[in-house]
Design a protein around this motif. Structure first.
Motif, PDB file in Angstrom:
ATOM      1  N   GLU A   1       0.833  -1.204   0.000  1.00  0.00           N
ATOM      2  CA  GLU A   1       0.000   0.000   0.000  1.00  0.00           C
ATOM      3  C   GLU A   1       0.865   1.251   0.000  1.00  0.00           C
ATOM      4  O   GLU A   1       0.537   2.248  -0.643  1.00  0.00           O
ATOM      5  CB  GLU A   1      -0.906   0.027   1.236  1.00  0.00           C
ATOM      6  CG  GLU A   1      -1.996  -1.016   1.243  1.00  0.00           C
ATOM      7  CD  GLU A   1      -2.842  -0.896   2.512  1.00  0.00           C
ATOM      8  OE1 GLU A   1      -2.857   0.193   3.129  1.00  0.00           O
ATOM      9  OE2 GLU A   1      -3.475  -1.899   2.883  1.00  0.00           O
ATOM     10  N   ASP A   2       1.959   1.233   0.783  1.00  0.00           N
ATOM     11  CA  ASP A   2       2.825   2.403   0.919  1.00  0.00           C
ATOM     12  C   ASP A   2       4.240   1.932   1.241  1.00  0.00           C
ATOM     13  O   ASP A   2       4.547   1.577   2.370  1.00  0.00           O
ATOM     14  CB  ASP A   2       2.313   3.330   2.022  1.00  0.00           C
ATOM     15  CG  ASP A   2       3.178   4.566   2.197  1.00  0.00           C
ATOM     16  OD1 ASP A   2       4.082   4.770   1.368  1.00  0.00           O
ATOM     17  OD2 ASP A   2       2.959   5.316   3.164  1.00  0.00           O
ATOM     18  N   ALA A   3       5.076   1.929   0.237  1.00  0.00           N
ATOM     19  CA  ALA A   3       6.443   1.433   0.409  1.00  0.00           C
ATOM     20  C   ALA A   3       7.430   2.540   0.741  1.00  0.00           C
ATOM     21  O   ALA A   3       8.636   2.293   0.821  1.00  0.00           O
ATOM     22  CB  ALA A   3       6.883   0.707  -0.867  1.00  0.00           C
ATOM     23  N   THR A   4       6.949   3.777   0.929  1.00  0.00           N
ATOM     24  CA  THR A   4       7.871   4.904   1.088  1.00  0.00           C
ATOM     25  C   THR A   4       8.262   5.166   2.535  1.00  0.00           C
ATOM     26  O   THR A   4       9.425   5.415   2.838  1.00  0.00           O
ATOM     27  CB  THR A   4       7.246   6.175   0.491  1.00  0.00           C
ATOM     28  OG1 THR A   4       5.987   6.437   1.153  1.00  0.00           O
ATOM     29  CG2 THR A   4       6.996   5.998  -0.991  1.00  0.00           C
ATOM     30  N   GLY A   5       7.301   5.148   3.461  1.00  0.00           N
ATOM     31  CA  GLY A   5       7.590   5.517   4.840  1.00  0.00           C
ATOM     32  C   GLY A   5       7.959   4.325   5.694  1.00  0.00           C
ATOM     33  O   GLY A   5       7.790   3.167   5.299  1.00  0.00           O
ATOM     34  N   PRO A   6       8.471   4.577   6.899  1.00  0.00           N
ATOM     35  CA  PRO A   6       8.808   3.485   7.816  1.00  0.00           C
ATOM     36  C   PRO A   6       7.563   2.783   8.338  1.00  0.00           C
ATOM     37  O   PRO A   6       6.508   3.401   8.497  1.00  0.00           O
ATOM     38  CB  PRO A   6       9.554   4.200   8.950  1.00  0.00           C
ATOM     39  CG  PRO A   6       9.026   5.603   8.908  1.00  0.00           C
ATOM     40  CD  PRO A   6       8.768   5.898   7.469  1.00  0.00           C
ATOM     41  N   LEU A   7       7.687   1.489   8.601  1.00  0.00           N
ATOM     42  CA  LEU A   7       6.599   0.691   9.163  1.00  0.00           C
ATOM     43  C   LEU A   7       7.043   0.160  10.518  1.00  0.00           C
ATOM     44  O   LEU A   7       8.066  -0.522  10.611  1.00  0.00           O
ATOM     45  CB  LEU A   7       6.247  -0.473   8.226  1.00  0.00           C
ATOM     46  CG  LEU A   7       5.239  -1.499   8.756  1.00  0.00           C
ATOM     47  CD1 LEU A   7       3.882  -0.836   9.022  1.00  0.00           C
ATOM     48  CD2 LEU A   7       5.070  -2.647   7.763  1.00  0.00           C
ATOM     49  N   HIS A   8       6.285   0.474  11.545  1.00  0.00           N
ATOM     50  CA  HIS A   8       6.607   0.070  12.914  1.00  0.00           C
ATOM     51  C   HIS A   8       5.715  -1.102  13.322  1.00  0.00           C
ATOM     52  O   HIS A   8       4.530  -1.136  12.986  1.00  0.00           O
ATOM     53  CB  HIS A   8       6.426   1.253  13.855  1.00  0.00           C
ATOM     54  CG  HIS A   8       7.242   2.441  13.466  1.00  0.00           C
ATOM     55  ND1 HIS A   8       8.581   2.561  13.772  1.00  0.00           N
ATOM     56  CD2 HIS A   8       6.921   3.553  12.749  1.00  0.00           C
ATOM     57  CE1 HIS A   8       9.043   3.702  13.282  1.00  0.00           C
ATOM     58  NE2 HIS A   8       8.061   4.320  12.656  1.00  0.00           N
ATOM     59  N   LEU A   9       6.276  -2.045  14.082  1.00  0.00           N
ATOM     60  CA  LEU A   9       5.589  -3.271  14.469  1.00  0.00           C
ATOM     61  C   LEU A   9       5.424  -3.322  15.977  1.00  0.00           C
ATOM     62  O   LEU A   9       6.380  -3.061  16.720  1.00  0.00           O
ATOM     63  CB  LEU A   9       6.388  -4.479  13.986  1.00  0.00           C
ATOM     64  CG  LEU A   9       5.828  -5.875  14.259  1.00  0.00           C
ATOM     65  CD1 LEU A   9       4.468  -6.069  13.579  1.00  0.00           C
ATOM     66  CD2 LEU A   9       6.814  -6.941  13.776  1.00  0.00           C
ATOM     67  N   LEU A  10       4.219  -3.660  16.438  1.00  0.00           N
ATOM     68  CA  LEU A  10       3.935  -3.752  17.876  1.00  0.00           C
ATOM     69  C   LEU A  10       3.120  -5.004  18.154  1.00  0.00           C
ATOM     70  O   LEU A  10       2.162  -5.310  17.441  1.00  0.00           O
ATOM     71  CB  LEU A  10       3.154  -2.514  18.334  1.00  0.00           C
ATOM     72  CG  LEU A  10       2.758  -2.431  19.820  1.00  0.00           C
ATOM     73  CD1 LEU A  10       2.662  -0.967  20.260  1.00  0.00           C
ATOM     74  CD2 LEU A  10       1.416  -3.123  20.111  1.00  0.00           C
ATOM     75  N   GLY A  11       3.483  -5.708  19.219  1.00  0.00           N
ATOM     76  CA  GLY A  11       2.706  -6.852  19.683  1.00  0.00           C
ATOM     77  C   GLY A  11       2.383  -6.716  21.153  1.00  0.00           C
ATOM     78  O   GLY A  11       3.269  -6.399  21.961  1.00  0.00           O
TER      79      GLY A  11
END
Length: 295
Positions: A106-116
């Motif tokens: 969907e959006d490969a430009t910005g950072p993606l943060h992961l939380l569990g």
């Protein structure tokens, strides 16, 4: 289980289904009104759902982040088969990797943060370790473990979980719910009980859980291996990490979570006034801790 403080979505959020290579997942999505600084994928815990993060959606979106909270396979509105193999931590970790790929598409430009959160912390840990083992560059800009520990849950909580696992094959979900409510009536704090609207949601969510998912994931919780040292190697290689919890926790003792943060070389935040679900109990302080890491 986590109890959301409310159920009405903020104006910035909507419900949707995220289509991945491993099927569709029910989700809540919050969009910033202005420029997008990055994205986040939020994964709930045992008996939880995407609604556990509802109070975080608005403050995170207001700070410029596109936030997606999901129901894991077997939870609430995602559903799943009566197949134990679908709910191993390895399988659920593969789901997180598929969700990550869908969000990156969907959006490969910005950072993606992961939380569990809670059990979700073990699931996202599995996803990160599997991705690292493949040797590719990690798709996540940071990892947050919320109210989770390095291995199995506290012995007292493990005993309660074993009791649940034991009755799931012989009682239906409504019968188990009624027993749980009788136990709450016997020892609960009436001042802290949810509103009728939230109580009705908790009932519906419980009934929607796939029993086999609870059996398999509960079995993991009572016997989970400690993989903190493996994860520490990934963090040291360049994955910023945060361990956040409340000041008390029935699932993993707070000192154990602090020790895990030291082992990981991760940031450590203890949210004042919160228990096992700072995301629901103290959302403003929790959002501030996340934004400090993400920024």
């Amino acid at each position: 289980m986590s109890t959301p403080p409310f159920l009405t979505l903020p104006p910035c959020a909507r419900a949707l289904r995220v289509v991945t290579a491993r099927g569709e997942f029910a989700a809540l999505r919050a969009e910033p009104a202005g420029a997008v600084r990055g994205s986040a994928l939020l994964v709930p815990g045992f008996t939880g759902s995407k609604e556990d993060f509802i109070a975080l959606l608005e403050p995170l979106a207001a700070a410029g982040y596109r936030v997606t909270a999901v129901d894991q396979r077997g939870q609430y509105e995602t559903g799943g088969p009566q197949d134990p193999a679908a709910y191993t931590v390895a399988a659920l970790g593969a789901d997180v990797r598929a969700l990550t790929a869908a969000l990156r598409a969907e959006d490969a430009t910005g950072p993606l943060h992961l939380l569990g959160h809670s059990f979700g912390g073990h699931v996202v840990r599995e996803a990160v370790l599997a991705e690292a083992a493949d040797g590719a560059e990690l798709p996540w800009a940071s990892l947050t473990l919320m109210s989770t520990g390095p291995g199995a849950i506290d012995p007292a909580e493990a005993e309660r979980t074993r009791l649940l696992i034991g009755v799931l094959p012989t009682m239906d979900m409504e019968e188990i719910w009624q027993v749980m409510q009788e136990m709450e009536e016997g020892g609960g704090d009436r001042a802290r009980r949810p509103s009728p609207e939230v109580a009705g949601f908790l009932h519906r969510r419980w009934l929607a859980n796939v029993p086999q998912a609870l059996i398999t994931t509960g079995g993991h919780l009572v016997a989970a291996p400690d993989r903190a040292d493996e994860l520490a190697a990934v963090v040291a290689a360049g994955l910023p990490a945060l361990v956040v919890s409340g000041v008390r926790d029935y699932a993993w003792p707070v000192p154990e979570q602090t020790a895990m943060a030291h082992r990981l070389g991760a940031r450590r935040v203890v949210v004042d006034g919160a228990g096992h679900s700072p995301n629901a109990e103290r959302p403003a302080a929790t959002a501030a801790a996340l934004l400090d890491l993400w920024g």
